[in-house]
Design a protein around this motif. Structure first.
Motif, short mmCIF file in Angstrom:
data_model
loop_
_atom_site.label_atom_id
_atom_site.label_comp_id
_atom_site.label_asym_id
_atom_site.label_seq_id
_atom_site.Cartn_x
_atom_site.Cartn_y
_atom_site.Cartn_z
N TYR A 1 50.75 39.53 38.90
CA TYR A 1 49.39 39.09 38.58
C TYR A 1 48.45 39.43 39.74
O TYR A 1 47.34 39.91 39.53
CB TYR A 1 49.34 37.60 38.29
CG TYR A 1 50.34 37.12 37.27
CD1 TYR A 1 50.64 37.88 36.14
CD2 TYR A 1 51.00 35.91 37.42
CE1 TYR A 1 51.56 37.44 35.20
CE2 TYR A 1 51.92 35.46 36.49
CZ TYR A 1 52.21 36.24 35.39
OH TYR A 1 53.11 35.80 34.47
N LEU A 2 48.90 39.19 40.96
CA LEU A 2 48.07 39.50 42.13
C LEU A 2 47.85 41.00 42.26
O LEU A 2 46.76 41.45 42.60
CB LEU A 2 48.71 38.96 43.41
CG LEU A 2 48.70 37.45 43.59
CD1 LEU A 2 49.26 37.09 44.95
CD2 LEU A 2 47.31 36.88 43.43
N ALA A 3 48.89 41.79 42.01
CA ALA A 3 48.75 43.24 42.08
C ALA A 3 47.72 43.73 41.07
O ALA A 3 46.87 44.58 41.38
CB ALA A 3 50.10 43.93 41.85
N GLY A 4 47.77 43.21 39.85
CA GLY A 4 46.78 43.58 38.84
C GLY A 4 45.38 43.18 39.25
O GLY A 4 44.43 43.94 39.08
N LEU A 5 45.24 41.98 39.80
CA LEU A 5 43.94 41.47 40.22
C LEU A 5 43.40 42.25 41.41
O LEU A 5 42.25 42.67 41.43
CB LEU A 5 44.06 39.98 40.58
CG LEU A 5 42.82 39.31 41.17
CD1 LEU A 5 41.65 39.38 40.21
CD2 LEU A 5 43.13 37.85 41.52
N LEU A 6 44.23 42.47 42.42
CA LEU A 6 43.78 43.11 43.65
C LEU A 6 43.67 44.63 43.56
O LEU A 6 42.79 45.22 44.17
CB LEU A 6 44.73 42.75 44.80
CG LEU A 6 44.79 41.29 45.20
CD1 LEU A 6 45.93 41.04 46.16
CD2 LEU A 6 43.47 40.84 45.82
N LEU A 7 44.58 45.24 42.81
CA LEU A 7 44.66 46.70 42.81
C LEU A 7 44.16 47.36 41.53
O LEU A 7 43.88 48.55 41.54
CB LEU A 7 46.12 47.14 43.06
CG LEU A 7 46.77 46.65 44.34
CD1 LEU A 7 48.23 47.08 44.37
CD2 LEU A 7 46.03 47.17 45.56
N GLY A 8 44.14 46.63 40.43
CA GLY A 8 43.79 47.26 39.17
C GLY A 8 45.01 47.93 38.55
O GLY A 8 46.10 47.91 39.13
N PHE B 1 40.90 36.87 31.99
CA PHE B 1 41.94 37.22 32.96
C PHE B 1 43.18 36.35 32.72
O PHE B 1 44.30 36.84 32.74
CB PHE B 1 41.41 37.05 34.39
CG PHE B 1 42.42 37.35 35.45
CD1 PHE B 1 42.98 38.62 35.56
CD2 PHE B 1 42.83 36.37 36.33
CE1 PHE B 1 43.93 38.90 36.54
CE2 PHE B 1 43.76 36.65 37.31
CZ PHE B 1 44.31 37.91 37.42
N LEU B 2 42.96 35.08 32.48
CA LEU B 2 44.06 34.16 32.17
C LEU B 2 44.80 34.62 30.92
O LEU B 2 46.04 34.70 30.92
CB LEU B 2 43.48 32.75 31.96
CG LEU B 2 44.42 31.58 31.91
CD1 LEU B 2 45.15 31.40 33.21
CD2 LEU B 2 43.64 30.30 31.58
N ALA B 3 44.06 34.98 29.89
CA ALA B 3 44.68 35.49 28.65
C ALA B 3 45.41 36.80 28.92
O ALA B 3 46.48 37.05 28.35
CB ALA B 3 43.61 35.69 27.58
N GLY B 4 44.87 37.63 29.80
CA GLY B 4 45.53 38.89 30.16
C GLY B 4 46.86 38.66 30.83
O GLY B 4 47.84 39.37 30.56
N MET B 5 46.93 37.67 31.71
CA MET B 5 48.20 37.34 32.37
C MET B 5 49.22 36.83 31.36
O MET B 5 50.40 37.17 31.44
CB MET B 5 47.98 36.32 33.49
CG MET B 5 47.26 36.89 34.70
SD MET B 5 47.19 35.73 36.09
CE MET B 5 46.06 34.49 35.46
N ALA C 1 45.27 32.43 38.53
CA ALA C 1 43.93 32.17 38.00
C ALA C 1 43.08 31.45 39.02
O ALA C 1 41.88 31.72 39.16
CB ALA C 1 44.02 31.37 36.70
N ALA C 2 43.69 30.54 39.79
CA ALA C 2 42.95 29.82 40.83
C ALA C 2 42.49 30.77 41.93
O ALA C 2 41.45 30.54 42.56
CB ALA C 2 43.82 28.70 41.42
#
Length: 191
Positions: A46-53, A120-124, A172-173
């Protein structure tokens, strides 16, 4: 020169995320009734998707999987080698790729203002469903009919729903602070 510099920075970010995976993902808590352990793997996805795309997240995960495939002890329980990837729980590792891509796509759209944090929450959640699906199907393939679909779900999914829910909540937080930081960085780049 600027494009080359940006490419180097992006690949460095992907490599750093791979390093974080290699350090944190092997730590595992095994439940007595399941061959799948509880790791930080999905949280890191989840962090990789958020931080890196999606693109850099996929590169980062592909590097991690290659390192494990070639024997480095970076998988759950400090294991490595092709046997882990092709073993009964290897589908969960393979499922990391579509999961991080899906989460990364949603994160990018959300950051651009086209979606909300709930997207984003739904994406995870969707990414986790894909991860579970690939993992369960691979588990069934490896066991070749000696396990039913409901048995595989009971062993490989149900015990982990609460833990993955907590990981999704934590990611999400972190969403808003990361987005604010990225916006500041983009503003500084433009100046």
């Amino acid at each position: 020169a600027k494009n080359k510099r940006d490419t180097i920075v992006e690949l460095t970010r992907a490599a750093l995320m791979t390093a974080v995976f290699c350090v944190l993902a092997p730590f595992t808590i095994y439940l007595p009734f399941s061959p799948v352990g509880i790791t930080l793997g999905s949280f890191l996805l989840y962090l990789a998707g958020l931080l890196l795309g999606p693109k850099l997240g996929c590169i980062s995960i592909a590097l991690y999987l290659c390192m494990g495939f070639f024997g480095l002890p970076v998988f759950s329980g400090f294991m490595g080698g092709a046997g882990v990837l092709f073993g009964p729980t290897g589908g969960f590792l393979i499922g990391y790729v579509p999961c991080v891509v899906l989460v990364g796509v949603i994160a990018e759209k959300t950051r651009k203002g086209k979606r909300t944090v709930f997207s984003f929450l739904a994406g995870m959640i969707r990414g986790t469903i894909v991860l579970y699906t690939v993992g369960v199907l691979w588990f069934l393939f490896v066991y070749g009919g000696s396990a039913s679909f409901s048995d595989a779900v009971a062993v490989c999914v149900v015990p982990f729903l609460l833990f993955d829910g907590i990981k999704i909540g934590l990611a999400a937080a972190l969403y808003q602070p990361v987005v604010r930081l990225k916006k500041k960085k983009d503003l500084i780049k433009k100046c």
